[in-house]
Design an enzyme around this catalytic site. Structure first.
Site, PDB file in Angstrom:
ATOM      1  N   ASP A 103      39.197  48.716  36.095  1.00 17.81           N
ATOM      2  CA  ASP A 103      40.307  49.192  36.929  1.00 17.81           C
ATOM      3  C   ASP A 103      40.340  48.412  38.239  1.00 17.81           C
ATOM      4  O   ASP A 103      41.377  48.003  38.725  1.00 17.81           O
ATOM      5  CB  ASP A 103      40.195  50.705  37.196  1.00 17.81           C
ATOM      6  CG  ASP A 103      38.820  51.129  37.709  1.00 17.81           C
ATOM      7  OD1 ASP A 103      37.872  50.323  37.656  1.00 17.81           O
ATOM      8  OD2 ASP A 103      38.696  52.276  38.161  1.00 17.81           O
ATOM      9  N   ASP A 106      35.429  45.639  43.207  1.00 17.04           N
ATOM     10  CA  ASP A 106      35.277  45.816  44.647  1.00 17.04           C
ATOM     11  C   ASP A 106      34.133  44.892  45.103  1.00 17.04           C
ATOM     12  O   ASP A 106      34.346  43.687  45.253  1.00 17.04           O
ATOM     13  CB  ASP A 106      34.997  47.311  44.880  1.00 17.04           C
ATOM     14  CG  ASP A 106      34.966  47.731  46.335  1.00 17.04           C
ATOM     15  OD1 ASP A 106      35.502  46.997  47.186  1.00 17.04           O
ATOM     16  OD2 ASP A 106      34.408  48.798  46.632  1.00 17.04           O
ATOM     17  N   LYS A 134      39.573  43.399  45.091  1.00 15.19           N
ATOM     18  CA  LYS A 134      39.495  43.372  46.559  1.00 15.19           C
ATOM     19  C   LYS A 134      38.683  42.143  46.960  1.00 15.19           C
ATOM     20  O   LYS A 134      37.456  42.215  47.101  1.00 15.19           O
ATOM     21  CB  LYS A 134      38.776  44.622  47.074  1.00 15.19           C
ATOM     22  CG  LYS A 134      39.538  45.929  46.889  1.00 15.19           C
ATOM     23  CD  LYS A 134      38.737  47.089  47.463  1.00 15.19           C
ATOM     24  CE  LYS A 134      39.442  48.408  47.307  1.00 15.19           C
ATOM     25  NZ  LYS A 134      38.566  49.556  47.699  1.00 15.19           N
ATOM     26  N   PHE A 155      40.813  51.868  50.570  1.00 19.31           N
ATOM     27  CA  PHE A 155      40.590  52.770  49.444  1.00 19.31           C
ATOM     28  C   PHE A 155      41.912  53.096  48.745  1.00 19.31           C
ATOM     29  O   PHE A 155      42.899  53.444  49.380  1.00 19.31           O
ATOM     30  CB  PHE A 155      39.922  54.063  49.928  1.00 19.31           C
ATOM     31  CG  PHE A 155      39.452  54.912  48.798  1.00 19.31           C
ATOM     32  CD1 PHE A 155      38.286  54.596  48.114  1.00 19.31           C
ATOM     33  CD2 PHE A 155      40.190  56.020  48.398  1.00 19.31           C
ATOM     34  CE1 PHE A 155      37.867  55.374  47.041  1.00 19.31           C
ATOM     35  CE2 PHE A 155      39.765  56.802  47.331  1.00 19.31           C
ATOM     36  CZ  PHE A 155      38.602  56.476  46.655  1.00 19.31           C
TER      37      PHE A 155
HETATM   38  P1  IMP Z   1      32.087  47.637  42.632  1.00 23.08           P
HETATM   39  O1  IMP Z   1      30.837  47.791  41.810  1.00 23.08           O
HETATM   40  O2  IMP Z   1      31.806  47.764  44.092  1.00 23.08           O
HETATM   41  O3  IMP Z   1      32.848  46.368  42.307  1.00 23.08           O
HETATM   42  O4  IMP Z   1      33.057  48.835  42.304  1.00 23.08           O
HETATM   43  C1  IMP Z   1      32.685  49.744  41.386  1.00 23.08           C
HETATM   44  C2  IMP Z   1      33.547  50.927  41.203  1.00 23.08           C
HETATM   45  O5  IMP Z   1      33.834  51.561  42.445  1.00 23.08           O
HETATM   46  C3  IMP Z   1      34.889  50.678  40.580  1.00 23.08           C
HETATM   47  O6  IMP Z   1      34.806  50.507  39.193  1.00 23.08           O
HETATM   48  C4  IMP Z   1      35.595  51.951  40.954  1.00 23.08           C
HETATM   49  O7  IMP Z   1      35.266  52.975  40.050  1.00 23.08           O
HETATM   50  C5  IMP Z   1      35.033  52.258  42.324  1.00 23.08           C
HETATM   51  N1  IMP Z   1      35.950  51.829  43.383  1.00 23.08           N
HETATM   52  C6  IMP Z   1      35.890  50.720  44.128  1.00 23.08           C
HETATM   53  N2  IMP Z   1      36.909  50.668  45.014  1.00 23.08           N
HETATM   54  C7  IMP Z   1      37.631  51.795  44.801  1.00 23.08           C
HETATM   55  C8  IMP Z   1      38.828  52.336  45.418  1.00 23.08           C
HETATM   56  O8  IMP Z   1      39.456  51.770  46.330  1.00 23.08           O
HETATM   57  N3  IMP Z   1      39.270  53.524  44.922  1.00 23.08           N
HETATM   58  C9  IMP Z   1      38.638  54.184  43.911  1.00 23.08           C
HETATM   59  N4  IMP Z   1      37.531  53.714  43.312  1.00 23.08           N
HETATM   60  C10 IMP Z   1      37.034  52.542  43.761  1.00 23.08           C
HETATM   61 MG    MG Z   2      35.397  51.802  37.530  1.00 25.02          MG
END
Ligand code: IMP
Ligand code: MG
Length: 178
Positions: A103, A106, A134, A155
């Site tokens: 989805d 980040d 992002k 967010f």
């Molecule tokens: P990452 O491991 O930091 O790349 O992000 C992992 C998870 O954090 C994503 O798969 C989302 O489930 C959650 N996430 C990151 N950013 C957002 C946001 O802006 N809104 C909601 N969920 C987020």
């Molecule tokens: Mg996720």
């Protein structure tokens, strides 16, 4: 401006559902082209990617399967805190062309973990398709092959993404009003 309230926070519509639909059309078209004649497994990362995965997959006309895995946190034996583990693997994907469906990417921690697990399973190749990215938050170097929308480091909720479990059913992507 469309606004919505989830729990204690206000959110403003950022990417309308129709625009998301068109972007997914384009992404599916690219995948159908890039993987023509190949056996593909799409791998959706739960929970957030369920809606994107469904919308994308129904536009795919390849010989393709879809499967889902989930990242579970558990307390490690060391004091270092929680450890994350991928659960839900139920099929043999060795030798397959895998497209990971996210989805949102980040920091990229989740992605790194998934890629590590896939490499152990000796797949033919791995590509990443994410609805949202992002770039300012990304700390990894793993290339993202198919990106729907690059968004600011704020967010967001909707189209599968949640705020404390809520908001996944919103048909558009909404950003937090600060
Ligand atoms: P990452 O491991 O930091 O790349 O992000 C992992 C998870 O954090 C994503 O798969 C989302 O489930 C959650 N996430 C990151 N950013 C957002 C946001 O802006 N809104 C909601 N969920 C987020
Ligand atoms: Mg996720």
């Amino acid at each position: 401006m469309k606004e919505t309230v989830i729990l204690d926070r206000k959110f403003r519509e950022m990417i309308p559902g129709e625009i998301i639909g068109k972007k997914i059309d384009e992404m599916a078209e690219k995948l159908n082209h890039d993987y023509a004649g190949k056996d593909v497994v799409f791998l959706g990362i739960l929970n957030g990617a369920f809606l994107f995965a469904a919308e994308l997959f129904k536009r795919i006309n390849l010989k393709a399967r879809i499967s889902f895995v989930k990242l579970a946190s558990y307390e490690g034996t060391k004091s270092s805190g929680s450890v994350k583990e991928l659960i839900g693997w139920n099929e043999d994907i060795s030798g397959m062309h895998v497209v990971v469906l996210e989805d949102i990417v980040d920091t990229g921690h989740t992605l790194e973990l998934i890629i590590g697990e896939l490499k152990v399973r000796k797949v033919a190749d791995i590509r990443i398709a994410t609805l949202l990215f992002k770039p300012k938050a990304y700390t990894k170097t793993i290339p993202l092959d198919y990106i729907g929308f690059e968004i600011p480091n704020d967010f967001v909720v909707g189209f599968g993404l949640d705020y404390d479990g809520y908001g996944r059913n919103l048909p558009s992507v909404y950003t937090l009003v600060k």
